[in-house]
Write a protein that holds these residues in place. Structure first.
Motif, PDB file in Angstrom:
ATOM      1  N   LEU A   1      -3.088  -5.767  -2.269  1.00 32.46           N
ATOM      2  CA  LEU A   1      -2.754  -5.410  -3.496  1.00 32.46           C
ATOM      3  C   LEU A   1      -2.280  -3.904  -3.482  1.00 32.46           C
ATOM      4  O   LEU A   1      -2.877  -2.989  -3.216  1.00 32.46           O
ATOM      5  CB  LEU A   1      -3.904  -5.481  -4.532  1.00 32.46           C
ATOM      6  CG  LEU A   1      -4.342  -6.921  -4.765  1.00 32.46           C
ATOM      7  CD1 LEU A   1      -5.359  -6.792  -5.820  1.00 32.46           C
ATOM      8  CD2 LEU A   1      -3.428  -8.016  -5.142  1.00 32.46           C
TER       9      LEU A   1
ATOM     10  N   GLY B   1       2.263  -3.674  -7.380  1.00 34.18           N
ATOM     11  CA  GLY B   1       2.163  -3.274  -8.963  1.00 34.18           C
ATOM     12  C   GLY B   1       2.177  -1.890  -8.833  1.00 34.18           C
ATOM     13  O   GLY B   1       1.459  -1.096  -9.585  1.00 34.18           O
TER      14      GLY B   1
ATOM     15  N   VAL C   1      -2.862 -12.720 -11.651  1.00 40.02           N
ATOM     16  CA  VAL C   1      -1.964 -12.135 -10.505  1.00 40.02           C
ATOM     17  C   VAL C   1      -2.841 -12.659  -9.130  1.00 40.02           C
ATOM     18  O   VAL C   1      -1.922 -12.878  -8.228  1.00 40.02           O
ATOM     19  CB  VAL C   1      -2.119 -10.617 -10.648  1.00 40.02           C
ATOM     20  CG1 VAL C   1      -1.453  -9.762  -9.499  1.00 40.02           C
ATOM     21  CG2 VAL C   1      -1.397 -10.074 -11.850  1.00 40.02           C
TER      22      VAL C   1
ATOM     23  N   ASP D   1       3.742  -4.110 -15.820  1.00 36.33           N
ATOM     24  CA  ASP D   1       2.981  -4.604 -14.672  1.00 36.33           C
ATOM     25  C   ASP D   1       1.392  -4.237 -14.769  1.00 36.33           C
ATOM     26  O   ASP D   1       0.525  -4.895 -14.670  1.00 36.33           O
ATOM     27  CB  ASP D   1       3.562  -3.967 -13.481  1.00 36.33           C
ATOM     28  CG  ASP D   1       4.657  -4.623 -12.901  1.00 36.33           C
ATOM     29  OD1 ASP D   1       4.945  -5.829 -13.468  1.00 36.33           O
ATOM     30  OD2 ASP D   1       5.422  -4.059 -12.024  1.00 36.33           O
TER      31      ASP D   1
ATOM     32  N   ALA E   1       1.369  -7.914  -3.071  1.00 38.07           N
ATOM     33  CA  ALA E   1       1.401  -7.844  -4.405  1.00 38.07           C
ATOM     34  C   ALA E   1       1.732  -6.594  -5.159  1.00 38.07           C
ATOM     35  O   ALA E   1       0.974  -5.706  -5.192  1.00 38.07           O
ATOM     36  CB  ALA E   1       0.045  -8.597  -5.243  1.00 38.07           C
TER      37      ALA E   1
ATOM     38  N   ALA F   1      -1.135 -14.565  -5.982  1.00 40.16           N
ATOM     39  CA  ALA F   1      -1.198 -14.094  -4.586  1.00 40.16           C
ATOM     40  C   ALA F   1      -1.713 -15.056  -3.861  1.00 40.16           C
ATOM     41  O   ALA F   1      -1.389 -15.203  -2.504  1.00 40.16           O
ATOM     42  CB  ALA F   1      -1.893 -12.686  -4.650  1.00 40.16           C
TER      43      ALA F   1
ATOM     44  N   VAL G   1       3.879  -8.157  -9.131  1.00 43.20           N
ATOM     45  CA  VAL G   1       2.959  -9.004  -9.699  1.00 43.20           C
ATOM     46  C   VAL G   1       3.055 -10.013 -10.761  1.00 43.20           C
ATOM     47  O   VAL G   1       2.409 -10.868 -11.117  1.00 43.20           O
ATOM     48  CB  VAL G   1       1.737  -8.029 -10.158  1.00 43.20           C
ATOM     49  CG1 VAL G   1       1.084  -7.312  -8.948  1.00 43.20           C
ATOM     50  CG2 VAL G   1       2.211  -6.819 -11.158  1.00 43.20           C
TER      51      VAL G   1
ATOM     52  N   MET H   1      -1.916  -6.535 -15.142  1.00 40.18           N
ATOM     53  CA  MET H   1      -3.130  -6.349 -14.279  1.00 40.18           C
ATOM     54  C   MET H   1      -4.295  -6.017 -15.140  1.00 40.18           C
ATOM     55  O   MET H   1      -5.289  -6.396 -14.768  1.00 40.18           O
ATOM     56  CB  MET H   1      -2.820  -5.410 -13.208  1.00 40.18           C
ATOM     57  CG  MET H   1      -1.789  -5.748 -12.234  1.00 40.18           C
ATOM     58  SD  MET H   1      -1.364  -4.289 -10.825  1.00 40.18           S
ATOM     59  CE  MET H   1      -0.538  -3.113 -11.792  1.00 40.18           C
TER      60      MET H   1
END
Length: 417
Positions: free
Chosen positions: A121, A82, A103, A92, A80, A107, A199, A96
């Protein structure tokens, strides 16, 4: 700042209050996460939705997942992404920090849909609030997401967010893009097939999994449906992240952000790998990847950078090109020499010390550099430069002829060394 759109989806829910949405609140608002192989195939639903990746390249998400799910053998990894190394972009990290579980939902669904064994991540180390929020969200989901999850902090650097650079850093601690073949979908993290997805793309997939492709396509004003996050900067009273329906005219977005047409002269769309356009040319254009592409412009990572009437587009371009030259991976000639030469020529022009040879050089390097780099970094930089030459051509000529800037009315000539 977050400003939900009338058709707000990714940013729907409680207004930002300094506290990220908890997992309990997330489940109470959206309900449980459906299985990826439940009612209908999620990958088919994503394909039917038309969702495009939001990392900048705009590749169809469903097609990307389909290719990974159809691999012959081997465990897979989900990354993912970010990292968000684009300086003006905040979408992004905004997502988050405020909707971390959306998010993680995406995933988890990606991992189930393509039968991956691990979720990583990959978040920019400078985005400290996003890192802390996602770490906490991961702890909240330990009993819910049964696949191993870990967080890797991406180093500061523009190229660190490029997909192959992310995989290279996770594998070897070196955040430089790698050349292909093999593709990451074949040999990625730990030598395993790897799906790298932005993300925002994952968060959108999580909503589509809940509500379906018809729901997703119910927003959007043209053929390309859905919503997207954009970051608005420049002479507007409400700079920051907004969620828009695809196809919304640029001028409508700028006015909604508190901008006035009379205060702006140009706009850069898509970020530092994006394209410049005059405001007269772009004001009525729909912010839609297809429409912008047809106009020779880019949607990219959703940056809308307005230029004030008192600011010089040549100088702004020189600053961006200088940044991109410094931020290259430095592993091939087109970046080391080509971008360096382009940035230096534009710097001289911006400072009133440029010559006709510098202008000729921009055109020559613009034809020679693209497609020859070890990654797409030089291509993106040249795309921005070429759009600047078209948009600010008269001002570039004025700088060279007079050593002055017609916008600021200043005599230049400083910074020549």
């Amino acid at each position: 700042m977050i400003t939900p759109a009338p058709a707000s989806r990714l940013l729907a829910g409680p207004p930002p209050s300094g506290e990220p949405e908890s997992y309990d609140a997330h489940r109470a608002r959206l309900g449980p996460l459906p299985p990826a192989h439940g009612n209908g195939d999620l990958i088919t639903t994503l394909e039917d939705s038309g969702l495009l990746g939001r990392g900048g390249a705009g590749f169809p998400v469903g097609r990307k997942w389909r290719a990974m799910a159809g691999r012959a053998t081997g465990r897979a990894v989900i990354v993912a992404n970010g990292a968000e190394g684009e300086p003006p972009s905040h979408k992004d990290r905004t997502l988050m920090v405020n909707r971390p579980h959306l998010v993680l939902d995406g995933a988890a669904l990606a991992a189930e849909a393509v039968d991956a064994d691990e979720i990583i991540l990959y978040i920019g180390e400078e985005h400290e609030e996003a890192v802390a929020t996602m770490r906490h969200a991961m702890r909240e989901r330990r009993s819910d997401i049964r696949r191993p999850m870990r967080l890797v902090e991406a180093p500061i650097g523009y190229v660190a967010g490029e997909a192959s650079a992310a995989v290279h850093y996770i594998n070897a601690g070196d955040a430089r893009p790698t050349t292909t073949p093999p593709r990451m979908s074949q040999v990625g993290v730990g030598g395993h097939p790897t799906l790298v997805q932005n993300v925002e793309s994952l968060a959108a997939a999580a909503l589509i999994a809940r509500y379906g492709d018809d729901w997703y396509r119910s927003a959007g004003r043209l053929a390309r449906k859905g919503t997207a996050l954009v970051t608005v900067t420049g002479p507007v009273s409400e700079q920051g992240v907004r969620e828009i329906e695809l196809g919304t005219p640029l001028g409508e977005v700028l006015e909604a952000a508190g901008g006035r047409r009379a205060d702006m002269s140009a706009v850069v769309l898509g970020g530092y790998f994006g394209t410049w356009a005059s405001l007269d040319e772009a004001w009525d254009l729909p912010l839609d990847p297809d429409s912008l592409h047809d106009a020779g412009l880019t949607f990219g990572c959703g940056i809308i950078g307005a230029l004030g009437v008192g600011s010089c587009g040549v100088s702004a371009t020189a600053e961006i090109l200088g940044f991109l030259a410094r931020e290259s991976a430095g592993q091939c000639g087109p970046c080391v020499y080509g971008l360096g030469a382009i940035a230096e020529a534009m710097r001289r022009i911006a400072h009133g010390a440029g010559t006709g040879a510098d202008v000729e050089g921009l055109h020559r390097w613009g034809a020679q550099v693209p497609g020859r780099g070890a990654c797409h970094h030089p291509d993106g930089a040249v795309q921005l430069m070429a759009s600047a030459v078209l948009t600010f051509g008269d001002e570039i000529d004025y700088h060279v002829r007079t050593g002055r800037c017609s916008v600021t009315r200043a005599r230049l000539g400083h910074g020549q060394g």
